[in-house]
Motif scaffolding. Structure first.
Motif, PDB file in Angstrom:
ATOM      1  N   ARG A  32     -97.067 107.136   1.007  1.00  0.00           N
ATOM      2  CA  ARG A  32     -97.518 108.098   2.030  1.00  0.00           C
ATOM      3  C   ARG A  32     -97.765 109.472   1.403  1.00  0.00           C
ATOM      4  NH1 ARG A  32     -93.354 105.547   4.985  1.00  0.00           N
ATOM      5  NH2 ARG A  32     -94.218 104.159   6.560  1.00  0.00           N
ATOM      6  N   ALA A  33     -96.850 109.898   0.543  1.00  0.00           N
ATOM      7  CA  ALA A  33     -97.013 111.198  -0.125  1.00  0.00           C
ATOM      8  C   ALA A  33     -98.271 111.198  -0.990  1.00  0.00           C
ATOM      9  CB  ALA A  33     -95.773 111.517  -0.962  1.00  0.00           C
ATOM     10  N   PHE A  34     -98.521 110.102  -1.675  1.00  0.00           N
ATOM     11  CA  PHE A  34     -99.741 109.980  -2.491  1.00  0.00           C
ATOM     12  C   PHE A  34    -100.976 110.117  -1.607  1.00  0.00           C
ATOM     13  CE2 PHE A  34    -103.168 107.080  -3.805  1.00  0.00           C
ATOM     14  CZ  PHE A  34    -103.536 107.653  -5.005  1.00  0.00           C
ATOM     15  N   LEU A  35    -100.977 109.436  -0.468  1.00  0.00           N
ATOM     16  CA  LEU A  35    -102.152 109.429   0.403  1.00  0.00           C
ATOM     17  C   LEU A  35    -102.339 110.751   1.149  1.00  0.00           C
ATOM     18  CD1 LEU A  35    -101.865 105.771   1.700  1.00  0.00           C
ATOM     19  CD2 LEU A  35    -103.654 106.711   0.201  1.00  0.00           C
ATOM     20  N   GLU A  36    -101.283 111.554   1.255  1.00  0.00           N
ATOM     21  CA  GLU A  36    -101.421 112.883   1.878  1.00  0.00           C
ATOM     22  C   GLU A  36    -102.236 113.823   1.006  1.00  0.00           C
ATOM     23  OE1 GLU A  36     -97.540 114.373   2.831  1.00  0.00           O
ATOM     24  OE2 GLU A  36     -97.186 112.792   4.313  1.00  0.00           O
ATOM     25  N   SER A  37    -102.123 113.678  -0.301  1.00  0.00           N
ATOM     26  CA  SER A  37    -102.886 114.514  -1.246  1.00  0.00           C
ATOM     27  C   SER A  37    -103.471 113.628  -2.337  1.00  0.00           C
ATOM     28  CB  SER A  37    -101.969 115.557  -1.887  1.00  0.00           C
ATOM     29  OG  SER A  37    -101.398 116.390  -0.939  1.00  0.00           O
ATOM     30  N   PRO A  38    -104.409 112.764  -1.984  1.00  0.00           N
ATOM     31  CA  PRO A  38    -104.936 111.834  -2.986  1.00  0.00           C
ATOM     32  C   PRO A  38    -105.767 112.554  -4.041  1.00  0.00           C
ATOM     33  CG  PRO A  38    -106.214 111.668  -0.980  1.00  0.00           C
ATOM     34  CD  PRO A  38    -105.081 112.613  -0.690  1.00  0.00           C
ATOM     35  N   PRO A  39    -105.853 111.950  -5.214  1.00  0.00           N
ATOM     36  CA  PRO A  39    -106.688 112.545  -6.262  1.00  0.00           C
ATOM     37  C   PRO A  39    -108.163 112.347  -5.943  1.00  0.00           C
ATOM     38  CG  PRO A  39    -105.880 110.420  -6.959  1.00  0.00           C
ATOM     39  CD  PRO A  39    -105.228 110.710  -5.631  1.00  0.00           C
ATOM     40  N   SER A  40    -108.990 113.026  -6.691  1.00  0.00           N
ATOM     41  CA  SER A  40    -110.424 112.818  -6.558  1.00  0.00           C
ATOM     42  C   SER A  40    -110.948 112.418  -7.928  1.00  0.00           C
ATOM     43  CB  SER A  40    -111.117 114.087  -6.062  1.00  0.00           C
ATOM     44  OG  SER A  40    -110.855 115.152  -6.945  1.00  0.00           O
ATOM     45  N   GLY A  41    -112.123 111.889  -7.947  1.00  0.00           N
ATOM     46  CA  GLY A  41    -112.696 111.485  -9.225  1.00  0.00           C
ATOM     47  C   GLY A  41    -113.214 110.072  -9.150  1.00  0.00           C
ATOM     48  N   ASP A  97    -112.409 107.154 -10.620  1.00  0.00           N
ATOM     49  CA  ASP A  97    -111.540 105.991 -10.434  1.00  0.00           C
ATOM     50  C   ASP A  97    -110.510 106.181  -9.331  1.00  0.00           C
ATOM     51  OD1 ASP A  97    -110.171 107.882 -11.875  1.00  0.00           O
ATOM     52  OD2 ASP A  97    -109.199 106.449 -13.209  1.00  0.00           O
ATOM     53  N   ALA A  98    -110.534 107.304  -8.647  1.00  0.00           N
ATOM     54  CA  ALA A  98    -109.533 107.591  -7.612  1.00  0.00           C
ATOM     55  C   ALA A  98    -109.636 106.644  -6.425  1.00  0.00           C
ATOM     56  CB  ALA A  98    -109.660 109.038  -7.149  1.00  0.00           C
ATOM     57  N   GLU A  99    -110.848 106.280  -6.030  1.00  0.00           N
ATOM     58  CA  GLU A  99    -111.022 105.433  -4.848  1.00  0.00           C
ATOM     59  C   GLU A  99    -110.310 104.090  -4.989  1.00  0.00           C
ATOM     60  OE1 GLU A  99    -112.071 105.954  -1.739  1.00  0.00           O
ATOM     61  OE2 GLU A  99    -112.213 108.033  -2.384  1.00  0.00           O
ATOM     62  N   GLU A 100    -110.340 103.549  -6.175  1.00  0.00           N
ATOM     63  CA  GLU A 100    -109.655 102.275  -6.414  1.00  0.00           C
ATOM     64  C   GLU A 100    -108.150 102.420  -6.172  1.00  0.00           C
ATOM     65  OE1 GLU A 100    -108.692  99.368 -10.192  1.00  0.00           O
ATOM     66  OE2 GLU A 100    -110.549 100.518 -10.217  1.00  0.00           O
ATOM     67  N   ALA A 159    -103.352 101.854  -2.741  1.00  0.00           N
ATOM     68  CA  ALA A 159    -102.200 102.467  -2.066  1.00  0.00           C
ATOM     69  C   ALA A 159    -102.235 102.171  -0.569  1.00  0.00           C
ATOM     70  CB  ALA A 159    -102.183 103.975  -2.317  1.00  0.00           C
ATOM     71  N   ARG A 160    -103.404 102.305   0.056  1.00  0.00           N
ATOM     72  CA  ARG A 160    -103.533 102.023   1.499  1.00  0.00           C
ATOM     73  C   ARG A 160    -103.180 100.572   1.806  1.00  0.00           C
ATOM     74  NH1 ARG A 160    -108.971 105.368   2.105  1.00  0.00           N
ATOM     75  NH2 ARG A 160    -108.062 107.362   2.723  1.00  0.00           N
ATOM     76  N   SER A 161    -103.725  99.680   1.013  1.00  0.00           N
ATOM     77  CA  SER A 161    -103.483  98.257   1.217  1.00  0.00           C
ATOM     78  C   SER A 161    -101.996  97.923   1.059  1.00  0.00           C
ATOM     79  CB  SER A 161    -104.330  97.461   0.218  1.00  0.00           C
ATOM     80  OG  SER A 161    -103.939  96.125   0.176  1.00  0.00           O
ATOM     81  N   THR A 162    -101.400  98.444   0.026  1.00  0.00           N
ATOM     82  CA  THR A 162     -99.982  98.189  -0.234  1.00  0.00           C
ATOM     83  C   THR A 162     -99.120  98.772   0.872  1.00  0.00           C
ATOM     84  OG1 THR A 162    -100.419  98.190  -2.607  1.00  0.00           O
ATOM     85  CG2 THR A 162     -98.117  98.444  -1.915  1.00  0.00           C
ATOM     86  N   LEU A 163     -99.427  99.981   1.301  1.00  0.00           N
ATOM     87  CA  LEU A 163     -98.668 100.611   2.376  1.00  0.00           C
ATOM     88  C   LEU A 163     -98.803  99.813   3.674  1.00  0.00           C
ATOM     89  CD1 LEU A 163     -96.859 102.924   3.289  1.00  0.00           C
ATOM     90  CD2 LEU A 163     -98.931 104.256   3.761  1.00  0.00           C
TER      91      LEU A 163
END
Length: 151
Positions: A108-117, A119-122, A127-131
């Motif tokens: 959840r913390a990762f998805l609150e401030s996800p990276p950009s770039g 390879d970030a979408e993968e 993370a969404r799927s696992t959560l």
């Protein structure tokens, strides 16, 4: 340093080694112990650098030193609580260790401030799927409630 480099911003020492880049190349090549050595040298040049520390944690994970990796990610989070990379790495270490609620918290913390770039979408999709799997599983463990088990 030559006068030319001094005037025009070239490298201070053209023969110097970029240990961080070297470590990335070794990591990609699967040479995890060697990458760890390079990242440690890079850390000597930039003590406490969270980017280098995260690469060290990745190398630790790849060689099976998950406790050291987790410790390194937690160290990064002390100085940079919003570090998406540290949250992501720690989440999957916790997941492998069966600590599902801790894993979900870090995802959840990762998805609150996800990276950009590029390879970030993968990573975001993973993370969404696992959560989603975790929260679905946690609800199933405690049926009849609207809260995850243990929450």
């Amino acid at each position: 340093m030559s006068l030319w480099n001094k005037l025009f911003g070239g490298p201070a020492d053209p023969d110097s080694v970029d240990y961080y880049r070297e470590g990335l190349g070794l990591l990609r090549a699967g040479k995890f112990h060697e990458a760890l050595t390079s990242f440690r040298l890079a850390l000597k040049e930039n003590p406490g650098d969270p980017v280098v520390l995260q690469q060290i944690a990745i190398a630790y994970t790849r060689i099976g030193m998950t406790e050291e990796a987790a410790k390194t990610y937690r160290h990064v989070l002390k100085s940079q609580p919003d570090s998406s990379g540290a949250h992501y790495g720690l989440a999957f270490i916790y997941l492998r260790g069966g600590q599902r609620e801790d894993a979900a918290r870090h995802l959840r913390a990762f998805l609150e401030s996800p990276p950009s770039g590029a390879d970030a979408e993968e990573h975001i999709a993973h993370a969404r799927s696992t959560l989603a799997q975790l929260t679905g599983d946690m609800f199933e463990q405690n049926p009849g409630t609207d809260r995850p088990h243990g929450g």
